[in-house]
Scaffold this active site. Structure first.
Site, mmCIF file in Angstrom:
data_model
loop_
_atom_site.group_PDB
_atom_site.id
_atom_site.type_symbol
_atom_site.label_atom_id
_atom_site.label_comp_id
_atom_site.label_asym_id
_atom_site.label_seq_id
_atom_site.Cartn_x
_atom_site.Cartn_y
_atom_site.Cartn_z
ATOM 1 N N ASN A 170 0.817 -1.225 0.000
ATOM 2 C CA ASN A 170 0.000 0.000 0.000
ATOM 3 C C ASN A 170 0.847 1.270 0.000
ATOM 4 O O ASN A 170 0.469 2.287 -0.577
ATOM 5 C CB ASN A 170 -0.984 -0.002 1.169
ATOM 6 N N GLU A 267 4.670 -4.786 12.039
ATOM 7 C CA GLU A 267 3.605 -3.775 11.941
ATOM 8 C C GLU A 267 2.502 -4.417 11.129
ATOM 9 O O GLU A 267 2.627 -4.596 9.918
ATOM 10 C CB GLU A 267 4.143 -2.502 11.286
ATOM 11 N N GLU A 480 8.119 1.563 14.508
ATOM 12 C CA GLU A 480 8.872 2.201 13.444
ATOM 13 C C GLU A 480 8.786 3.706 13.642
ATOM 14 O O GLU A 480 7.842 4.222 14.247
ATOM 15 C CB GLU A 480 8.330 1.784 12.073
#
Length: 511
Positions: A170, A267, A480
Site C-alpha cells: 500500500n 507492523e 517504526e
C-alpha cells in the site's frame, strides 16, 4: 502522511523512466541483476489499467544467499563508519529523492494505483524519514556511568548485523524506507523483499542510496512471492527481521524469528476506532473521517474504519460525510482532480465488495458507494471502487470486526464516554485510534483509555518520522519511526572498567 495540500501542484510531466519498469529487478552488491537460476516469474499488474506492467523473475535460495552474503560482507565497513558519516549519506539520499519526486510519484501511481497527489505526499514522508535518521545518526550513542571507587562503565549501542525486511504494497517506498533508514543509520546492512504487487520502488531506492554514497552490499533487494520471503526470514545470516503486512504472515515471520532467536519487529493489521463526540467541530470531524477511511483507496492499516459518532451530532455528521464521499471522483490516478484511485488488484477489489455485501446481508444500510466504477479507454481494466459508508451497523458484524483494507466506513452511534471506550477496545487489534472533541481534557482522558499504539486527537492518519508508529495486541510488536526505532536496530554492549586492584574476597590468598 503529510498534509496533502502541501503537495498538490500542476506539472508538465512525462511518465517515469522506463528503465525502472524494464528491470532487472533485484539489487545485489550495488547493481541491478536478474536471478541467475530463476525459471519462474510473477506478473506485476498496473492497477489503473489492469494490464501487465512487467514480469519479474522470482528469487530462489541461491539469490537470497547471494543477497545475505553481500550484506554480511558489507557490514564491517559500514558499521565502522561514524554516525556522522552514515547520517551525511542518508541526508544526501533525501536530497536526491527531493530532486526526483515527480518521477518517483509517477512510478508509485503505476505500481500502486493511488492518485498522483497522494503519491507526492508519500514521497514527502520518504524524504522526511531519510532526513530525520540522517540527522540523528550522529547522536545514536550509549551511556556512561561513574561507579564506586573511581571505576566506570559504558554501555555502547552497536548494530545488530544484517536485517531481513519484508514490505507491504500500500505504501511501497514508505514502508521500505521506514525500515531501511533507521537500520542503516544504526550501522546495519539490509536485505529487503518488497511485495510482489509493488516490486519497483525498492530497487530505485537502491540506486538512490548508491548515488548518495552507500557502499555496495549495504542495501540489497530480492524479488519474489511468499516462498522468497520465507527463505529470507529463515536465513541464518539474518540477525533481525522486520515486516509490514497481514497478521497471518506476521505470525509466520515471528515463528521464523523465534527459531533463530532473532529480534523481530512487526507492523500488522488494524480495525481502528474513530470517536466523534457531539461537541466536535463538524467540518473537521468529517475531514478526519475522510482521511481515516478513503485515502489510498482505503488500503491503509491504521484506518479508522469503525466510526463511532455521539447521538447529538450523528444526523448532521452522516449527512455531510455521505455528501463529501459522493463528491469523490474516481478517475485516472495521473490526473490532479482524481480522488479515488485504482484498487491494487481485481481479487482484492472483489474481496472489498464482498465485505460490503456481507454487511448489507447482516442488516447494515449502504448509504453510498460500494460499487465498481467502470471507466473508459485504457482504464477499463482497472478496478475503481466508490467509497462506501455503512450505517445501522452492529459491533458483531463481520465488516465491523475484520480488517477490510478498502474504502468501507462503518458508522455507529454511541451515547456515553464509558460506552464508546468499551466498544472501541472490543477488538483483537490495537494499531490506531482517534478522538474528535473540543474538550481537550476529555480528548486526553479517552485516548489514555484506548488500547492502541498510535493515536490522534482532532486529526487522523498523520505519521511524521519524529514519532513512533506501531500497535498493541494483534497489530504487532515494536515500533517504526522516532527514536523508538533505534531500540529495534541496536543492541547494548556493556564495558566495566576497573580502576583499582581486583577485589575477589576470600577467593584469593596472598600466602
Amino acid at each position: 502522511m503529510l498534509k496533502v495540500t502541501q503537495v498538490i501542484r500542476t506539472f508538465n510531466r512525462k511518465m517515469g523512466s522506463e528503465a525502472w519498469i524494464n528491470g532487472p529487478f533485484n539489487w545485489i552488491s550495488g547493481r541491478r541483476c536478474d536471478p541467475s537460476a530463476s525459471k519462474t516469474t510473477f506478473k506485476n499488474i498496473e492497477p489503473r489499467t489492469g494490464k501487465v506492467l512487467c514480469e519479474v523473475p522470482i528469487s530462489g535460495e541461491d539469490e537470497v544467499n547471494k543477497a545475505v552474503e553481500a550484506a554480511r560482507s558489507a557490514f564491517p565497513g559500514w558499521s565502522a563508519l561514524s554516525g556522522f558519516e552514515r547520517g551525511r549519506i542518508l541526508t544526501r539520499a533525501a536530497q536526491i529523492f527531493r530532486e526526483r519526486t515527480e518521477d518517483l510519484a509517477i512510478l508509485d501511481v503505476r505500481d500502486n494505483g493511488k492518485p498522483i497527489w497522494e503519491a507526492r505526499a508519500d514521497m514527502e514522508t520518504v524524504i522526511g524519514c531519510l532526513e530525520y535518521y540522517g540527522g540523528i545518526a550522529p547522536s545514536i550513542v550509549g551511556q556512561h556511568a561513574k561507579l564506586a571507587g573511581g571505576s566506570w562503565g559504558v554501555a555502547s549501542r552497536e548494530p545488530l548485523g544484517v536485517v531481513g525486511g519484508v514490505g507491504a504494497w500500500n505504501y511501497p517506498l514508505q514502508t521500505c524506507t521506514w525500515k531501511v533508514a533507521p537500520a542503516l543509520a544504526c550501522g546495519n546492512t539490509f536485505v529487503y523483499k518488497p511485495s510482489q504487487l509493488t516490486p519497483l520502488a525498492a530497487v530505485v531506492l537502491g540506486e538512490v542510496l548508491k548515488e548518495a554514497g552507500v557502499p555496495d552490499g549495504v542495501y540489497n533487494v530480492v524479488q519474489g512471492e511468499g516462498e522468497t520471503g520465507a527463505l529470507l526470514s529463515h536465513h541464518p545470516g539474518c540477525d533481525k527481521l522486520s515486516f509490514t503486512g497481514s497478521v497471518p504472515t506476521g505470525s509466520k515471520i515471528m515463528t521464523a524469528g523465534a527459531r533463530g532467536i532473532k529480534n523481530v519487529t512487526l507492523e500488522l493489521g488494524g480495525k481502528s476506532p474513530l470517536i466523534i463526540f457531539d461537541d466536535a467541530n463538524l467540518t473537521n470531524a468529517v475531514k478526519g473521517a475522510l482521511m481515516a477511511n478513503f485515502l489510498t483507496q482505503g488500503e491503509v492499516c491504521s484506518n479508522g474504519t469503525r466510526v463511532f459518532v455521539q447521538k447529538g451530532i450523528y444526523p448532521q455528521f452522516i449527512k455531510e460525510f455521505v455528501r463529501q464521499a459522493q463528491r469523490m471522483k474516481a478517475g485516472d490516478p495521473m490526473l490532479e482532480d482524481t480522488t479515488v484511485g485504482a484498487t491494487i488488484s481485481e481479487d482484492h477489489a472483489k474481496k472489498v465488495l464482498h465485505y460490503v455485501q456481507s454487511a448489507v446481508d447482516e442488516g447494515a444500510r449502504l448509504e453510498c458507494g460500494g460499487q465498481r466504477v467502470n471507466l473508459p479507454g485504457e482504464l477499463s481494466g482497472g478496478w475503481f471502487l466508490s467509497p462506501a459508508i455503512l450505517t445501522k451497523c452492529t459491533d458483531s458484524m463481520k465488516a465491523v470486526r475484520e480488517e477490510i483494507f478498502g474504502s468501507v466506513a462503518a458508522v455507529m452511534e454511541f451515547s456515553t464516554e464509558e460506552e464508546v471506550i468499551k466498544r472501541a477496545n472490543d477488538t483483537e487489534f490495537g494499531l490506531a485510534a482517534g478522538v474528535f472533541t473540543n474538550d481537550l481534557t476529555r480528548g486526553h482522558r479517552v485516548i489514555d483509555q484506548l488500547q492502541a499504539g498510535t493515536t490522534w486527537i482532532n486529526t487522523f492518519n498523520l505519521a511524521p518520522a519524529e514519532l513512533p508508529f506501531g500497535g498493541y495486541k494483534m497489530s504487532g510488536i515494536g515500533r517504526e519511526n522516532g527514536l523508538a526505532a533505534i531500540e529495534h536496530y541496536t543492541q547494548y554492549k556493556t564495558v566495566y572498567v576497573e580502576m583499582n586492584d581486583v577485589d575477589c574476597g576470600p577467593l584469593y590468598s596472598a600466602e
